[in-house]
Scaffold this motif. Structure first.
Motif, PDB file in Angstrom:
ATOM      1  N   LEU A  68       1.851   7.021   3.622  1.00 49.79           N
ATOM      2  CA  LEU A  68       3.299   6.914   3.512  1.00 49.79           C
ATOM      3  C   LEU A  68       3.670   7.013   2.040  1.00 49.79           C
ATOM      4  CD1 LEU A  68       3.976   3.925   5.930  1.00 49.79           C
ATOM      5  CD2 LEU A  68       3.838   6.356   6.470  1.00 49.79           C
ATOM      6  N   CYS A  70       5.739   5.152  -0.904  1.00 46.47           N
ATOM      7  CA  CYS A  70       6.406   3.912  -1.296  1.00 46.47           C
ATOM      8  C   CYS A  70       7.808   4.246  -1.797  1.00 46.47           C
ATOM      9  CB  CYS A  70       5.603   3.205  -2.385  1.00 46.47           C
ATOM     10  SG  CYS A  70       6.395   1.691  -2.995  1.00 46.47           S
ATOM     11  N   TRP A  79      -1.126   3.203   5.057  1.00 49.97           N
ATOM     12  CA  TRP A  79      -0.551   2.137   5.878  1.00 49.97           C
ATOM     13  C   TRP A  79      -1.462   1.935   7.092  1.00 49.97           C
ATOM     14  CZ3 TRP A  79       3.244  -1.303   5.233  1.00 49.97           C
ATOM     15  CH2 TRP A  79       3.661  -2.027   6.345  1.00 49.97           C
ATOM     16  N   LEU A 134       5.260   2.161  12.220  1.00 45.76           N
ATOM     17  CA  LEU A 134       5.563   2.446  10.816  1.00 45.76           C
ATOM     18  C   LEU A 134       6.777   1.652  10.354  1.00 45.76           C
ATOM     19  CD1 LEU A 134       5.088   6.322  10.687  1.00 45.76           C
ATOM     20  CD2 LEU A 134       3.441   4.523  10.137  1.00 45.76           C
ATOM     21  N   PRO A 135       6.787   1.216   9.107  1.00 50.58           N
ATOM     22  CA  PRO A 135       7.952   0.482   8.588  1.00 50.58           C
ATOM     23  C   PRO A 135       9.133   1.419   8.383  1.00 50.58           C
ATOM     24  CG  PRO A 135       6.378   0.871   6.832  1.00 50.58           C
ATOM     25  CD  PRO A 135       5.726   1.356   8.097  1.00 50.58           C
ATOM     26  N   PRO A 138       9.060   2.161   3.903  1.00 52.47           N
ATOM     27  CA  PRO A 138       7.696   1.881   3.458  1.00 52.47           C
ATOM     28  C   PRO A 138       7.635   1.529   1.979  1.00 52.47           C
ATOM     29  CG  PRO A 138       7.974   4.225   3.898  1.00 52.47           C
ATOM     30  CD  PRO A 138       9.257   3.557   4.252  1.00 52.47           C
TER      31      PRO A 138
END
Length: 173
Positions: A68, A70, A79, A134-135, A138
């Motif tokens: 991912l 940041c 991740w 997944l966030p 991220p």
């Protein structure tokens, strides 16, 4: 084991388990907006089960490590995903939308449902599990790649004056 499709009815009736691995770049929806991916593999297991009431379930376990970006430092990072999910297999689209929330015990987790199929695309199911893991934004827990630490807001008398302080002066006049 190279399995693409399974019969959810047979899998749950017999309590069978299927598992496999696939390269992460095979999951096009997952990687379309992500940075370049390493040559990592996605491992998965799908196990069928049926309870004493005849309800059918799939236990899905997915392990992956997508790259991912940041959103603080704009650098790629790995991740880790280790997702365990239990899905109820239903026979009709009408059963997908049944609201059990009113009858459910608040301590019980609401179980997601999927439509049963004689030809369920396992890799699409695995891809969905990764995407849901997944966030939304991220970011590293601590961005070690930043050249300077993120500035904290100063406290007390050292704080910047409020942009509305000028309005306070006008009010006094």
């Amino acid at each position: 084991m190279d399995i693409q499709y399974v019969d959810t009815y047979e899998l749950t009736r017999a309590g069978q388990e299927v598992h496999g691995q696939a390269p992460i770049d095979q999951f096009e929806r997952l990687i379309e907006d992500l940075p370049e991916q390493a040559d990592t593999m996605v491992s998965w297991t799908v196990k069928g089960e049926m309870d004493s009431f005849g309800q059918r379930f799939l236990r899905v376990h997915v392990k992956a490590a997508p790259m991912l970006e940041c959103q603080r430092c704009m650098k790629p990072f790995e991740w880790p995903v280790d997702s365990h999910n239990r899905l109820e297999v239903v026979n009709s689209e009408a059963a997908l939308n049944v609201d059990d929330a009113a009858d459910a015990d608040p301590d019980d987790a609401i179980i997601e449902r999927i439509l049963g199929s004689q030809r369920l695309d396992v890799l699409a199911l695995v891809e969905d599990e990764i995407i849901l893991s997944l966030p939304y934004v991220p970011k590293h827990d601590v961005c070690t790649l930043l050249s300077e630490p993120l500035e904290e807001e100063p406290d007390g008398d050292l704080a910047r004056p409020s942009p509305f302080a000028v309005l306070g002066q006008l009010k006094k006049d």
